[in-house]
Enzyme design. Structure first.
Site, short mmCIF file in Angstrom:
data_model
loop_
_atom_site.label_atom_id
_atom_site.label_comp_id
_atom_site.label_asym_id
_atom_site.label_seq_id
_atom_site.Cartn_x
_atom_site.Cartn_y
_atom_site.Cartn_z
CG HIS A 91 -0.14 0.28 2.52
ND1 HIS A 91 0.09 1.40 2.88
CD2 HIS A 91 0.27 -0.53 3.58
CE1 HIS A 91 0.73 1.53 4.14
NE2 HIS A 91 0.68 0.19 4.45
CB CYS A 92 1.34 4.40 -1.49
SG CYS A 92 -0.16 4.66 -2.64
#
Length: 344
Positions: A91-92
């Site tokens: 994820h970011c």
């Protein structure tokens, strides 16, 4: 193509979590046990962000590609060195280009990537909403020096569900509570740690925790959880004043005197200059009995005020002087059977 999944699916998977945000974003708060492999350094992220707002998306993408093109092999090797598991979570911040591009690269390298829709932002929203749930809490209360944390830890050895919030906060709550501790987490990360602990418990079974003020050092208990704590059934631990002093002497007297003095100075405005000077003089002389006795009188008044936040109908007092930890734990378990620790 990566598997785009929602937060509920994401947290249920057992695979390693890779967070590709910049180090400064990661340090502010992250999913516990996540591993940071930043697409951009802090400086690079600032440059790309500035380009986006001043020159537009296309120019920002161009600059971003220039920054990462020499690091592609490094990214793959970093993941290879960390895990041999070919299934990974990624994820970011919002599920945007950083995580999508890293997912593309790692899939080329043979990984099966589960990408979090909405990124870390969706995780944070999930954590905040989680504390809207009702929990079957039993609170261990008592004045400073009664050994509440020690009792909690012993309950855990008996298989009870325990949340040691002071351990998660790296602070013991008192004026000396920071001594011997690591740096406190950010408030955001403290909430993440609390969520991780709570969600590991079996539903319906009681959760034991310590009576705390809203803040523990510099971090704050989520307000929704704190509101449940002050309404929950509480067992108030009692010990003699002399026993409490002895316990605190054993816990803190070995610290450097200057550190103890600086800690006392922090509450100078609350206790007054004359009292502060008296405590400092006793510390300098090594007269810890009188120093701690004076500090305890301040904390006892403070605790009695805080105790008014709790319903007296839900409080049971238990004097533990002369009892072993095993005896105390067995007694607490018996008491817990007689009180309603159901959800509030």
């Amino acid at each position: 193509m990566p598997f785009n999944i929602n937060i509920t699916e994401f947290i249920s998977l057992p695979y390693p979590v890779f967070d590709v945000r910049s180090p400064i974003e990661f340090e502010k708060g992250h999913i516990p046990d996540a591993i940071n492999i930043p697409v951009f350094t802090n400086e690079e992220r600032a440059i790309v962000g500035t380009a986006y707002f001043k020159q537009g998306r296309s120019e920002a993408i161009k600059i971003g590609l220039e920054k990462v093109q020499t690091k592609l092999l490094f990214f793959v090797e970093s993941v290879n060195n960390i895990t041999k598991n070919k299934d990974i979570r990624l994820h970011c911040w919002r599920g945007g280009m950083r995580s999508q591009n890293m997912a593309w690269l790692l899939e080329l390298a043979g990984y099966k990537v589960y990408l979090l829709n909405g990124g870390y932002k969706s995780y944070r929203n999930f954590v905040i909403k989680y504390f809207e749930n009702n929990f079957p809490l039993i609170v261990i209360g008592g004045m400073t020096g009664t050994g509440k944390t020690e009792i909690l830890n012993h309950l855990e050895t008996f298989g009870e569900q325990v949340v040691d919030m002071e351990a998660l906060a790296n602070h013991k709550g008192s004026v000396f509570g920071h001594l011997g501790q690591f740096n406190q987490p950010t408030n955001e990360y403290f909430e993440n740690l609390l969520y991780q602990k709570f969600c590991s418990f079996s539903p319906g079974k009681p959760i034991w925790l310590e009576d705390e003020s809203l803040s523990i050092g510099k971090v704050f208990i989520p307000k929704l959880l704190y509101n449940q704590i002050i309404k929950a059934p509480m067992i108030v631990i009692e010990r003699s004043f002399s026993e409490r002093i002895n316990r605190l002497i054993n816990e803190y007297s070995f610290f450097d005197k200057e550190l103890l003095i600086q800690s006392v100075i922090r509450i100078n405005r609350r206790i007054g200059g004359d009292v502060t000077n008296n405590i400092i003089t006793n510390i300098q002389k090594g007269n810890f009995n009188d120093a701690i006795s004076t500090i305890l009188k301040y904390y006892d008044k403070l605790y009695n005020l805080c105790l008014k936040n709790h319903s007296s109908e839900n409080c049971v007092c238990y004097n533990v002087d002369g009892y072993s930890n095993n005896e105390i734990t067995n007694r607490l378990l018996l008491l817990s059977e007689k009180i309603n620790y159901g959800t509030n």
